[in-house]
Structures are given as C-alpha cells and as structure tokens.
Motif scaffolding. Structure first.
Motif, PDB file in Angstrom:
ATOM      1  N   VAL A  33       0.870  -1.184   0.000  1.00 14.49           N
ATOM      2  CA  VAL A  33       0.000   0.000   0.000  1.00 14.49           C
ATOM      3  C   VAL A  33       0.904   1.230   0.000  1.00 14.49           C
ATOM      4  CG1 VAL A  33      -1.952  -1.114   1.125  1.00 14.49           C
ATOM      5  CG2 VAL A  33      -0.150  -0.078   2.524  1.00 14.49           C
ATOM      6  N   ASN A  34       0.347   2.364  -0.392  1.00 14.07           N
ATOM      7  CA  ASN A  34       1.145   3.579  -0.518  1.00 14.07           C
ATOM      8  C   ASN A  34       0.751   4.653   0.498  1.00 14.07           C
ATOM      9  OD1 ASN A  34       2.718   2.737  -2.814  1.00 14.07           O
ATOM     10  ND2 ASN A  34       0.901   3.066  -4.087  1.00 14.07           N
ATOM     11  N   ASP A  35       1.761   5.325   1.029  1.00 10.36           N
ATOM     12  CA  ASP A  35       1.596   6.512   1.863  1.00 10.36           C
ATOM     13  C   ASP A  35       0.629   6.327   3.022  1.00 10.36           C
ATOM     14  OD1 ASP A  35       3.455   8.131   0.447  1.00 10.36           O
ATOM     15  OD2 ASP A  35       1.978   8.369  -1.152  1.00 10.36           O
ATOM     16  N   THR A  36       0.818   5.243   3.738  1.00  8.51           N
ATOM     17  CA  THR A  36       0.051   4.994   4.953  1.00  8.51           C
ATOM     18  C   THR A  36       0.912   4.224   5.945  1.00  8.51           C
ATOM     19  OG1 THR A  36      -1.916   3.941   5.899  1.00  8.51           O
ATOM     20  CG2 THR A  36      -0.921   2.876   3.980  1.00  8.51           C
ATOM     21  N   VAL A  37       0.678   4.489   7.228  1.00  9.30           N
ATOM     22  CA  VAL A  37       1.384   3.737   8.266  1.00  9.30           C
ATOM     23  C   VAL A  37       0.525   2.592   8.789  1.00  9.30           C
ATOM     24  CG1 VAL A  37       2.842   5.663   8.966  1.00  9.30           C
ATOM     25  CG2 VAL A  37       0.589   5.380  10.025  1.00  9.30           C
ATOM     26  N   ASP A  38      -0.633   2.394   8.169  1.00  5.98           N
ATOM     27  CA  ASP A  38      -1.491   1.260   8.496  1.00  5.98           C
ATOM     28  C   ASP A  38      -0.948   0.032   7.777  1.00  5.98           C
ATOM     29  OD1 ASP A  38      -3.509  -0.449   9.258  1.00  5.98           O
ATOM     30  OD2 ASP A  38      -4.970   0.321   7.795  1.00  5.98           O
ATOM     31  N   CYS A  39       0.123  -0.512   8.318  1.00  8.24           N
ATOM     32  CA  CYS A  39       0.822  -1.618   7.665  1.00  8.24           C
ATOM     33  C   CYS A  39       1.653  -2.368   8.706  1.00  8.24           C
ATOM     34  CB  CYS A  39       1.731  -1.087   6.549  1.00  8.24           C
ATOM     35  SG  CYS A  39       2.980   0.082   7.140  1.00  8.24           S
ATOM     36  N   ASP A  40       2.175  -3.497   8.295  1.00 10.64           N
ATOM     37  CA  ASP A  40       3.062  -4.270   9.170  1.00 10.64           C
ATOM     38  C   ASP A  40       4.488  -3.726   9.134  1.00 10.64           C
ATOM     39  OD1 ASP A  40       1.042  -6.249   9.857  1.00 10.64           O
ATOM     40  OD2 ASP A  40       1.270  -6.966   7.794  1.00 10.64           O
ATOM     41  N   VAL A  41       4.914  -3.301   7.938  1.00 10.40           N
ATOM     42  CA  VAL A  41       6.292  -2.839   7.750  1.00 10.40           C
ATOM     43  C   VAL A  41       6.303  -1.542   6.940  1.00 10.40           C
ATOM     44  CG1 VAL A  41       8.592  -3.400   6.864  1.00 10.40           C
ATOM     45  CG2 VAL A  41       7.117  -5.232   7.744  1.00 10.40           C
ATOM     46  N   PRO A  42       6.611  -0.397   7.558  1.00  6.51           N
ATOM     47  CA  PRO A  42       6.783   0.831   6.786  1.00  6.51           C
ATOM     48  C   PRO A  42       8.046   0.736   5.922  1.00  6.51           C
ATOM     49  CG  PRO A  42       6.510   1.295   9.134  1.00  6.51           C
ATOM     50  CD  PRO A  42       6.772  -0.174   8.996  1.00  6.51           C
ATOM     51  N   VAL A  43       7.981   1.333   4.738  1.00  5.45           N
ATOM     52  CA  VAL A  43       9.134   1.366   3.841  1.00  5.45           C
ATOM     53  C   VAL A  43       9.533   2.830   3.657  1.00  5.45           C
ATOM     54  CG1 VAL A  43      10.065   0.710   1.597  1.00  5.45           C
ATOM     55  CG2 VAL A  43       8.291  -0.708   2.675  1.00  5.45           C
ATOM     56  N   LEU A  44      10.702   3.218   4.178  1.00  4.34           N
ATOM     57  CA  LEU A  44      11.124   4.614   4.211  1.00  4.34           C
ATOM     58  C   LEU A  44      12.349   4.858   3.339  1.00  4.34           C
ATOM     59  CD1 LEU A  44      10.857   5.365   8.045  1.00  4.34           C
ATOM     60  CD2 LEU A  44       9.088   5.570   6.290  1.00  4.34           C
ATOM     61  N   TRP A  45      12.437   6.085   2.859  1.00  9.62           N
ATOM     62  CA  TRP A  45      13.588   6.481   2.057  1.00  9.62           C
ATOM     63  C   TRP A  45      14.598   7.203   2.942  1.00  9.62           C
ATOM     64  CZ3 TRP A  45      14.904   5.127  -2.754  1.00  9.62           C
ATOM     65  CH2 TRP A  45      16.005   5.782  -3.327  1.00  9.62           C
ATOM     66  N   SER A  46      15.722   6.563   3.166  1.00 16.53           N
ATOM     67  CA  SER A  46      16.863   7.151   3.859  1.00 16.53           C
ATOM     68  C   SER A  46      16.583   7.392   5.341  1.00 16.53           C
ATOM     69  CB  SER A  46      17.271   8.464   3.181  1.00 16.53           C
ATOM     70  OG  SER A  46      18.430   9.000   3.757  1.00 16.53           O
ATOM     71  N   MET A  47      17.638   7.788   6.041  1.00 16.29           N
ATOM     72  CA  MET A  47      17.521   8.207   7.440  1.00 16.29           C
ATOM     73  C   MET A  47      18.005   9.643   7.577  1.00 16.29           C
ATOM     74  SD  MET A  47      18.610   4.792   9.584  1.00 16.29           S
ATOM     75  CE  MET A  47      17.515   5.122  10.980  1.00 16.29           C
ATOM     76  N   LEU A  48      17.825  10.406   6.503  1.00 18.82           N
ATOM     77  CA  LEU A  48      18.134  11.833   6.532  1.00 18.82           C
ATOM     78  C   LEU A  48      16.856  12.562   6.905  1.00 18.82           C
ATOM     79  CD1 LEU A  48      20.017  14.227   5.998  1.00 18.82           C
ATOM     80  CD2 LEU A  48      19.321  14.143   3.596  1.00 18.82           C
ATOM     81  N   TRP A  49      16.786  13.024   8.142  1.00 18.94           N
ATOM     82  CA  TRP A  49      15.559  13.674   8.632  1.00 18.94           C
ATOM     83  C   TRP A  49      15.573  15.146   8.221  1.00 18.94           C
ATOM     84  CZ3 TRP A  49      14.136   9.117   9.213  1.00 18.94           C
ATOM     85  CH2 TRP A  49      14.675   8.196  10.102  1.00 18.94           C
ATOM     86  N   HIS A  50      15.439  15.382   6.925  1.00 16.07           N
ATOM     87  CA  HIS A  50      15.592  16.738   6.405  1.00 16.07           C
ATOM     88  C   HIS A  50      14.861  16.845   5.069  1.00 16.07           C
ATOM     89  CE1 HIS A  50      17.484  20.652   5.960  1.00 16.07           C
ATOM     90  NE2 HIS A  50      17.984  20.314   4.780  1.00 16.07           N
ATOM     91  N   GLY A  51      14.359  18.047   4.769  1.00 18.90           N
ATOM     92  CA  GLY A  51      13.700  18.264   3.489  1.00 18.90           C
ATOM     93  C   GLY A  51      12.493  17.363   3.309  1.00 18.90           C
ATOM     94  N   ARG A  52      12.388  16.732   2.178  1.00 21.29           N
ATOM     95  CA  ARG A  52      11.254  15.857   1.877  1.00 21.29           C
ATOM     96  C   ARG A  52      11.167  14.674   2.834  1.00 21.29           C
ATOM     97  NH1 ARG A  52       9.065  15.901  -3.356  1.00 21.29           N
ATOM     98  NH2 ARG A  52       8.858  13.618  -3.286  1.00 21.29           N
ATOM     99  N   MET A  53      12.306  14.298   3.427  1.00 21.78           N
ATOM    100  CA  MET A  53      12.350  13.107   4.277  1.00 21.78           C
ATOM    101  C   MET A  53      12.178  13.403   5.764  1.00 21.78           C
ATOM    102  SD  MET A  53      14.358  12.662   1.406  1.00 21.78           S
ATOM    103  CE  MET A  53      16.101  12.757   1.736  1.00 21.78           C
ATOM    104  N   LYS A  54      11.975  14.652   6.140  1.00 24.62           N
ATOM    105  CA  LYS A  54      11.967  14.997   7.567  1.00 24.62           C
ATOM    106  C   LYS A  54      10.865  14.281   8.342  1.00 24.62           C
ATOM    107  CE  LYS A  54       9.204  19.231   7.056  1.00 24.62           C
ATOM    108  NZ  LYS A  54       9.161  20.701   7.301  1.00 24.62           N
TER     109      LYS A  54
END
Length: 278
Positions: A33-54
């Motif tokens: 599924v896309n753009d939801t945390v209603d899931c078993d495993v979130p899939v995230l881009w990077s660990m840079l907590w900045h800009g689009r990824m903050k």
C-alpha cells in the motif's frame, strides 16, 4: 505481510526504486500500500531527517516503539544511482542486509575489486550531513572538525584536508589551523547528484559512517571510521594509530558488502527481500 511505501517522503529519484520494491514484494506474495502507516512494515527512504524526508523520523520512531520492523531504501555507493541500499531497521551498519559469509559471485557481478594498499601524504576528512540519523548525539559539524583537528595534531603533522558533505557546507575557518585546508566537493556535470571524490596522495580517510570510508577501503587507502560505518570491520578506529594504521584482510568483507545494494531489476525480482526476515 502488508508493506506501506511512504513514497511522498522519498527523494526525487526514489520513484523507480519504490516501483521496483512494490513489484518485488508483490511477487513474493506480500501486500503493498502507498503513503500509509497502516501496515506491518513501513518502507522509508533514507535516514536523513531533512527536506522531503523529515517526516520519516516520526514514522520510524513510532514503528520502533510498536516493535515493527522498518524497511529502508537509500542511494547506493557501489554504483551511485544504479545500485540501491535495501536494509532492515537502518542504513549502513545500523541496518540488517541478510546473511554474512557470502561467496565472491556477486562482487564479481558488480565488478568490485580491491586495490592494493597504497601510500600517500595527506589526511582526508569526509564530513557528513548533520541532519542524518547517523549523526545523532554528535556535536555540530564545526565543533566536530575543531575537536578532530586538535586530536589529529597530537599524533601527526600531515596536511589535513576537510571535505564537507555536498549538501551540508561548513564555514571556512581553517586559516587558524596549521596545514589544514577546505576541499569543497565538485558536482559532476550530467549526473543526478554525483560529486568528485579522489584518493590521490591520501594517507588516510576519516569518515564517521558514510560512503567515503567504504570507498577508501576498496581503493586501498587507510580508513578510520565510526561504529556504524559498513567499513567498520576492516577499518581503523583510533586516531592515535593514524601514522601506523592496521592492515586488514578485506576479501570476505567485500563479498558481504556486495549484498547490501541492488539494481532496479534485482529489486523488482524480489532478490534483496528474499534475504531478509520480516
């Protein structure tokens, strides 16, 4: 299992990688599924907590608090923008990329070859982005550099070259230091986000946990890294050894490193996910 791809918090070049992840996980029988945390495993881009990824930081922390696993995607260092890191619960050495003690087949497939240890004169300090999770609990980059130069001068009088992260500049205050200079990364024309990096006449590279430490090891240059660097098993840890670095057997490390990154086609086939335990 149900995987939630947080596409809207990915970098601009993440779209085809997320597409490949969705295809690969679906082939293995998982739900995507896309753009939801209603899931078993979130899939995230990077660990840079900045800009689009903050906003990924809160999602990551919430998932860990709920004892969920988190699948991380990241720009690769083997072949930048061709191979991509795929790991559980983190990137670099913080993440899990599957079983170790792999054979040499994938390293050969990717054209990874270890160069002989070579000598040089200078010390190259490769800084990091201070908004990255890898830099948590660390001082400001300027304070880090001040302390690092002070410690190095206890053990060596070699020329020190300070190279900031391309997206995290530092002030050029090095006039107050003896034999220290700033080297600003140069963008490589006609690439998405590649920058020059050379190890010519370099005695040692200092890189807390980012790709230059890995590149130094492969290049045959002495590397000094922190505990979350993927190069940690085959790199020096203590600056007091800067003039007499330890030499490591790098072969098995290289074979395992080759299994931390994957091409779009390999991801779409589900190859990295078949090595992970969700």
């Amino acid at each position: 299992m149900k995987f939630g791809l947080l596409r809207k918090h990915g970098s601009l070049n993440s779209v085809p990688v997320f597409d490949a992840v969705a295809e690969g996980l679906t082939k293995l029988g998982h739900t995507v599924v896309n753009d939801t945390v209603d899931c078993d495993v979130p899939v995230l881009w990077s660990m840079l907590w900045h800009g689009r990824m903050k906003d990924n930081k809160k999602i990551y922390e919430s998932a860990i608090a709920q004892q969920k696993k988190v699948l991380f995607l990241e720009v690769g260092g083997i072949k930048r923008n061709i191979t991509w890191k795929v790991g559980l619960n983190g990137i670099n050495r913080l993440g899990y990329f599957g079983p170790l003690d792999n054979d040499d087949s994938r390293a050969k497939l990717l054209g990874l070859e270890l160069k002989e240890i070579k000598k040089g004169d200078n010390i190259l300090v490769c800084c990091q982005h201070d908004k990255s999770h890898q830099w948590r609990n660390q001082p400001s980059m300027q304070i880090y550099i001040d302390r690092l130069v002070h410690e190095l001068r206890m053990y060596t009088d070699r020329k020190i070259i300070i190279r900031p992260h391309p997206r995290c500049p530092v002030e050029n205050k090095f006039q107050n230091y003896k034999n220290v200079e700033l080297q600003n990364p140069k963008y490589i024309v006609n690439t998405y986000d590649d920058f020059d990096l050379a190890f010519d006449n370099v005695h040692a590279v200092i890189s807390y946990s980012s790709n230059p430490g890995i590149h130094a090891v492969i290049n045959g240059t002495n590397a000094f890294v922190g505990p979350e660097s993927l190069a940690y098993p085959v790199a020096n840890k203590e600056l007091k050894n800067i003039e007499n670095p330890q030499i490591f057997d790098r072969n098995q490390w290289l074979y395992d490193y080759a299994h931390t990154e994957w091409t779009i086609k390999e991801i779409a086939k589900g190859l990295p996910f078949s090595r992970l335990t969700f």
